[in-house]
Design a protein around this motif. Sequence first.
Motif, mmCIF file in Angstrom:
data_model
loop_
_atom_site.group_PDB
_atom_site.id
_atom_site.type_symbol
_atom_site.label_atom_id
_atom_site.label_comp_id
_atom_site.label_asym_id
_atom_site.label_seq_id
_atom_site.Cartn_x
_atom_site.Cartn_y
_atom_site.Cartn_z
ATOM 1 N N ILE A 221 -3.532 8.320 4.608
ATOM 2 C CA ILE A 221 -3.168 9.476 3.878
ATOM 3 C C ILE A 221 -4.050 10.303 4.395
ATOM 4 O O ILE A 221 -5.135 10.468 3.910
ATOM 5 N N ALA B 31 1.346 10.739 5.168
ATOM 6 C CA ALA B 31 0.983 9.197 5.215
ATOM 7 C C ALA B 31 1.375 9.051 6.919
ATOM 8 O O ALA B 31 2.371 9.377 7.580
ATOM 9 N N SER C 213 0.767 -1.213 0.173
ATOM 10 C CA SER C 213 0.013 0.113 -0.041
ATOM 11 C C SER C 213 0.763 1.063 -0.020
ATOM 12 O O SER C 213 0.433 2.279 -0.935
ATOM 13 N N VAL D 145 1.732 4.162 -3.252
ATOM 14 C CA VAL D 145 1.836 5.784 -3.175
ATOM 15 C C VAL D 145 3.309 6.161 -3.686
ATOM 16 O O VAL D 145 3.176 7.259 -4.539
ATOM 17 N N ALA E 26 -5.034 6.816 -7.276
ATOM 18 C CA ALA E 26 -5.044 6.667 -5.957
ATOM 19 C C ALA E 26 -5.606 5.170 -5.654
ATOM 20 O O ALA E 26 -6.549 4.762 -6.355
ATOM 21 N N VAL F 26 3.999 12.797 2.149
ATOM 22 C CA VAL F 26 4.084 11.487 1.202
ATOM 23 C C VAL F 26 5.056 11.678 0.131
ATOM 24 O O VAL F 26 5.793 10.553 -0.403
ATOM 25 N N GLU G 215 -5.426 4.132 0.402
ATOM 26 C CA GLU G 215 -4.872 5.659 0.531
ATOM 27 C C GLU G 215 -5.618 6.361 1.452
ATOM 28 O O GLU G 215 -4.966 6.959 2.551
#
Length: 121
Positions: free
Chosen positions: A55, A60, A32, A36, A47, A100, A51
């Motif tokens: 996020i 994140a 996962s 990203v 996405a 992120v 996410e």
Amino acid sequence: MILADSSESVVMRNLSPEENKRAELQSKFNPSVLAVIDRLKDKKLGATPDEPRFIHNGKAEIQIWLTDKSDETMAKLKELGFELVLDPKTAKMVIGRLPVEKLAALAELKFVRYVSPQMSS
């Protein structure tokens, strides 16, 4: 298969630098989180369904497993922009937030063993 006879040899395929880098990312990041990182590199990717669960506001929420949890290690994470949320004293792991765009930089840190999302419902 490796045989006991030393005259037999095993040929291993050499990986390109790109394949080596990808293999390192796959070993250090939960799929996962890796998705990203991939999306940030390739704007055509959308996405993933996970996410929104980790996020928020461009950061994140992640768990980072470490090889050591020294003050120097924690200082390097902080320099990267990591905001500590939880620091379990019995584990070499921390939970916190990271922008992120800095996720891929975690792969460059030798003391980072694994990164996974801290999912919220």
